[in-house]
Write a protein that holds these residues in place. Structure first.
Motif, PDB file in Angstrom:
ATOM      1  N   THR A 193       0.833  -1.204   0.000  1.00 43.90           N
ATOM      2  CA  THR A 193       0.000   0.000   0.000  1.00 43.90           C
ATOM      3  C   THR A 193       0.863   1.247   0.000  1.00 43.90           C
ATOM      4  O   THR A 193       0.589   2.204  -0.734  1.00 43.90           O
ATOM      5  N   ARG A 194       1.912   1.254   0.811  1.00 43.36           N
ATOM      6  CA  ARG A 194       2.817   2.401   0.859  1.00 43.36           C
ATOM      7  C   ARG A 194       3.516   2.604  -0.480  1.00 43.36           C
ATOM      8  O   ARG A 194       3.634   3.726  -0.974  1.00 43.36           O
ATOM      9  N   TRP A 195       3.964   1.519  -1.109  1.00 41.88           N
ATOM     10  CA  TRP A 195       4.621   1.600  -2.417  1.00 41.88           C
ATOM     11  C   TRP A 195       3.661   2.146  -3.473  1.00 41.88           C
ATOM     12  O   TRP A 195       4.035   2.993  -4.282  1.00 41.88           O
ATOM     13  N   ARG A 196       2.403   1.652  -3.450  1.00 45.67           N
ATOM     14  CA  ARG A 196       1.408   2.089  -4.422  1.00 45.67           C
ATOM     15  C   ARG A 196       1.093   3.577  -4.248  1.00 45.67           C
ATOM     16  O   ARG A 196       0.974   4.316  -5.230  1.00 45.67           O
ATOM     17  N   GLU A 197       0.963   4.045  -2.994  1.00 45.72           N
ATOM     18  CA  GLU A 197       0.692   5.459  -2.747  1.00 45.72           C
ATOM     19  C   GLU A 197       1.850   6.339  -3.201  1.00 45.72           C
ATOM     20  O   GLU A 197       1.628   7.396  -3.800  1.00 45.72           O
ATOM     21  N   GLU A 198       3.083   5.925  -2.934  1.00 48.68           N
ATOM     22  CA  GLU A 198       4.246   6.686  -3.385  1.00 48.68           C
ATOM     23  C   GLU A 198       4.320   6.735  -4.901  1.00 48.68           C
ATOM     24  O   GLU A 198       4.643   7.765  -5.483  1.00 48.68           O
ATOM     25  N   ARG A 199       3.989   5.627  -5.535  1.00 47.26           N
ATOM     26  CA  ARG A 199       4.013   5.570  -7.000  1.00 47.26           C
ATOM     27  C   ARG A 199       2.962   6.502  -7.585  1.00 47.26           C
ATOM     28  O   ARG A 199       3.235   7.240  -8.531  1.00 47.26           O
ATOM     29  N   LYS A 236       4.092  10.058  -7.116  1.00 49.30           N
ATOM     30  CA  LYS A 236       5.174  10.388  -8.041  1.00 49.30           C
ATOM     31  C   LYS A 236       4.636  10.592  -9.454  1.00 49.30           C
ATOM     32  O   LYS A 236       5.034  11.521 -10.155  1.00 49.30           O
ATOM     33  N   LEU A 237       3.681   9.739  -9.866  1.00 46.83           N
ATOM     34  CA  LEU A 237       3.121   9.882 -11.204  1.00 46.83           C
ATOM     35  C   LEU A 237       2.286  11.146 -11.334  1.00 46.83           C
ATOM     36  O   LEU A 237       2.242  11.766 -12.400  1.00 46.83           O
TER      37      LEU A 237
END
Length: 83
Positions: free
Chosen positions: A49-55, A58-59
């Motif tokens: 979830t943290r990786w998806r939110e950061e991605r 960033k996008l």
């Protein structure tokens, strides 16, 4: 090198299976009584979830900083030079 116990391909599979089973038993054993938020499944879900939110962040924040008019002008200039 020691000889394989069962076979060259079955030994690594057996080792991985044993490791996964041992970790599963460690997490579910009542004596260790690990809280749900510290189990591997919830930690992986949190990390994903943290990786998806950061991605997504960033996008959304990344903008095209390319000056397309300058690129087109440069390409036309190179074409004229080639003629």
């Amino acid at each position: 090198m020691p000889p394989p116990l069962l076979s060259r391909t079955l030994d690594p599979i057996l080792g991985v299976f044993t490791g996964v089973l041992a970790y599963y038993l460690y997490e579910t054993h009542p004596r260790t009584a690990m809280p749900d938020e510290l189990r591997l499944k919830s930690l992986l879900r949190w990390k994903y979830t943290r990786w998806r939110e950061e991605r997504e962040r960033k996008l959304l924040t990344t903008e095209d900083n390319i000056d397309w008019q300058a690129v087109a002008a440069n390409a036309e200039k190179e074409l004229e030079e080639q003629k």
